[in-house]
Design an enzyme around this catalytic site. Structure first.
Site, PDB file in Angstrom:
ATOM      1  N   GLU A 123      32.838  38.796  57.876  1.00  0.00           N
ATOM      2  CA  GLU A 123      32.028  39.805  57.191  1.00  0.00           C
ATOM      3  C   GLU A 123      30.895  39.043  56.521  1.00  0.00           C
ATOM      4  OE1 GLU A 123      33.774  43.137  55.154  1.00  0.00           O
ATOM      5  OE2 GLU A 123      32.261  42.999  53.560  1.00  0.00           O
ATOM      6  N   ASN A 181      34.103  51.479  50.513  1.00  0.00           N
ATOM      7  CA  ASN A 181      34.846  50.758  49.481  1.00  0.00           C
ATOM      8  C   ASN A 181      34.940  51.676  48.257  1.00  0.00           C
ATOM      9  OD1 ASN A 181      35.193  49.262  47.032  1.00  0.00           O
ATOM     10  ND2 ASN A 181      34.890  47.390  48.183  1.00  0.00           N
ATOM     11  N   THR A 206      31.960  40.193  43.732  1.00  0.00           N
ATOM     12  CA  THR A 206      32.174  38.972  44.508  1.00  0.00           C
ATOM     13  C   THR A 206      30.869  38.186  44.667  1.00  0.00           C
ATOM     14  OG1 THR A 206      33.714  40.331  45.757  1.00  0.00           O
ATOM     15  CG2 THR A 206      33.323  38.107  46.572  1.00  0.00           C
ATOM     16  N   HIS A 219      28.031  44.118  51.108  1.00  0.00           N
ATOM     17  CA  HIS A 219      27.618  43.751  49.753  1.00  0.00           C
ATOM     18  C   HIS A 219      26.162  44.105  49.494  1.00  0.00           C
ATOM     19  CE1 HIS A 219      28.095  42.137  45.811  1.00  0.00           C
ATOM     20  NE2 HIS A 219      29.358  41.898  46.097  1.00  0.00           N
ATOM     21  N   ARG A 240      42.033  42.970  43.084  1.00  0.00           N
ATOM     22  CA  ARG A 240      41.661  41.726  42.393  1.00  0.00           C
ATOM     23  C   ARG A 240      42.850  41.166  41.637  1.00  0.00           C
ATOM     24  NH1 ARG A 240      35.861  40.928  41.905  1.00  0.00           N
ATOM     25  NH2 ARG A 240      36.485  39.208  40.574  1.00  0.00           N
ATOM     26  N   HIS A 286      35.209  51.509  42.944  1.00  0.00           N
ATOM     27  CA  HIS A 286      34.600  51.983  41.705  1.00  0.00           C
ATOM     28  C   HIS A 286      35.031  53.397  41.314  1.00  0.00           C
ATOM     29  CE1 HIS A 286      32.783  48.232  41.234  1.00  0.00           C
ATOM     30  NE2 HIS A 286      32.096  48.322  42.357  1.00  0.00           N
ATOM     31  N   ARG A 299      41.385  44.763  37.785  1.00  0.00           N
ATOM     32  CA  ARG A 299      40.443  45.503  36.933  1.00  0.00           C
ATOM     33  C   ARG A 299      40.149  46.913  37.443  1.00  0.00           C
ATOM     34  NH1 ARG A 299      34.839  42.256  38.023  1.00  0.00           N
ATOM     35  NH2 ARG A 299      36.127  40.503  37.375  1.00  0.00           N
ATOM     36  N   HIS A 328      39.640  46.437  47.079  1.00  0.00           N
ATOM     37  CA  HIS A 328      39.795  45.037  46.680  1.00  0.00           C
ATOM     38  C   HIS A 328      40.836  44.980  45.572  1.00  0.00           C
ATOM     39  CE1 HIS A 328      37.545  41.111  45.266  1.00  0.00           C
ATOM     40  NE2 HIS A 328      38.854  40.938  45.414  1.00  0.00           N
ATOM     41  N   GLU A 362      40.496  43.858  50.735  1.00  0.00           N
ATOM     42  CA  GLU A 362      39.783  42.641  50.330  1.00  0.00           C
ATOM     43  C   GLU A 362      40.687  41.881  49.374  1.00  0.00           C
ATOM     44  OE1 GLU A 362      35.399  44.807  50.337  1.00  0.00           O
ATOM     45  OE2 GLU A 362      36.145  43.885  48.498  1.00  0.00           O
TER      46      GLU A 362
HETATM   47  N1  PXP Z   1      32.496  43.610  51.135  1.00  0.00           N
HETATM   48  C1  PXP Z   1      33.089  42.755  50.259  1.00  0.00           C
HETATM   49  C2  PXP Z   1      33.845  41.596  50.805  1.00  0.00           C
HETATM   50  C3  PXP Z   1      33.017  42.972  48.865  1.00  0.00           C
HETATM   51  O1  PXP Z   1      33.605  42.111  48.011  1.00  0.00           O
HETATM   52  C4  PXP Z   1      32.338  44.121  48.405  1.00  0.00           C
HETATM   53  C5  PXP Z   1      32.314  44.410  46.937  1.00  0.00           C
HETATM   54  O2  PXP Z   1      33.605  44.711  46.502  1.00  0.00           O
HETATM   55  C6  PXP Z   1      31.747  44.980  49.352  1.00  0.00           C
HETATM   56  C7  PXP Z   1      31.834  44.697  50.703  1.00  0.00           C
HETATM   57  C8  PXP Z   1      31.014  46.222  48.933  1.00  0.00           C
HETATM   58  O3  PXP Z   1      29.876  45.875  48.222  1.00  0.00           O
HETATM   59  P1  PXP Z   1      29.062  47.017  47.478  1.00  0.00           P
HETATM   60  O4  PXP Z   1      29.973  47.650  46.470  1.00  0.00           O
HETATM   61  O5  PXP Z   1      27.917  46.282  46.860  1.00  0.00           O
HETATM   62  O6  PXP Z   1      28.629  48.003  48.525  1.00  0.00           O
END
Ligand code: PXP
Length: 255
Positions: free
Chosen positions: A154, A10, A104, A201, A48, A13, A52, A46, A73
């Site tokens: 998931e 992901n 999330t 997550h 959003r 960031h 953001r 994601h 996402e």
């Molecule tokens: N899966 C989903 C559905 C999420 O919303 C997120 C966070 O955006 C992640 C995975 C990844 O989580 P993390 O950034 O804590 O690894």
């Protein structure tokens, strides 16, 4: 047959850092390509509703350029669903979304929002997008996900991961054990119901291995796919900082 588990990175960031200053860097596509060449088998973003971090143009660009599948996402809001049907990611992971949350929080409410979620799943699947539901590891929820016609669940591992990191106070260890069991039981059930099982997550280098080590009765990994973001980007800061300083020293001609 594909070797499992697979890692989806992901990269939200990376975009967070860019949006913080409105700079053209860091280049999101370059980041995605580094993940691909390092072995990520999926890129997750994601989009959003408050935009953001990831922007519409990012999703379109990644969709065109990525060599590996893209997992979008997304909330079940109509405007986002329309966008997903236009961009057609390989996977859509439906998530709950609150404007003021940092990340999330909690899984989708597949019981209360049953009708709406079923409609969104069907629309996306008809558009050629496979659908996973980001849900709490809970037996009733696995059954509901199956009834709704999702391709995958998931499992939200946030609480487990925080507990393993010891940040839920004195009960952390007890919570981690309980959450571990919930994840294991839910994954076994979801797989037996014919759902693909993903997890995400809060994973870091330490807390991921107990979950990635879960196996079914054929000694196959119970969890097919891990979507991990924050800890990878944080680690990249540390392992990449030395080179970044060297490059800047050279750029300013520091002797
Ligand atoms: N899966 C989903 C559905 C999420 O919303 C997120 C966070 O955006 C992640 C995975 C990844 O989580 P993390 O950034 O804590 O690894």
């Amino acid at each position: 047959m594909e070797r499992l588990p697979r890692l989806g990175v992901n990269i939200d960031h990376v975009a967070t850092l860019r949006q913080l200053r409105g700079t053209p860097y860091p280049d999101l596509l370059a980041a995605a390509r580094i993940c691909e060449s390092a072995g990520a088998r999926q890129i997750t973003v994601h989009l959003r509703e408050d935009r953001r971090h990831i922007q519409d143009a990012d999703v379109r660009l990644l969709r065109r350029e990525l060599a590996v599948p893209m997992n979008l996402e997304m909330a079940i809001a109509d405007s986002i669903v329309r966008f997903a049907l236009k961009t057609r990611p390989d996977w859509a992971c439906l998530v709950p979304e609150k404007r003021r949350e940092v990340t999330t929080e909690g899984g989708l409410d597949v019981i209360k929002q049953k009708k709406k979620i079923a409609q969104v799943i069907s629309k996306l699947q008809k558009g050629g997008v496979r659908v996973s539901l980001f849900v709490e590891p809970d037996v009733q929820v696995m059954k509901a996900a199956r009834e709704l016609g999702a391709d995958a669940v998931e499992l939200h591992t946030g609480r487990y991961c925080l507990a393993r990191q010891g940040v839920l106070g004195r009960s952390s260890e007890r919570i981690a054990e309980t959450e571990f069991k919930r994840i294991q039981i839910s994954a076994i059930l979801a797989k037996s119901l014919g759902l693909h099982v993903h997890a995400g997550h809060g994973f870091d280098l330490k807390n991921v291995s107990a979950i990635s080590g879960l196996q079914d009765q054929n000694r196959e990994p119970l969890i097919e796919e891990f979507n991990i973001g924050h800890s990878i980007i944080c680690r990249a800061v540390l392992v990449g900082l030395e080179q970044a300083v060297h490059e800047m020293l050279a750029a300013i001609g520091s002797p």
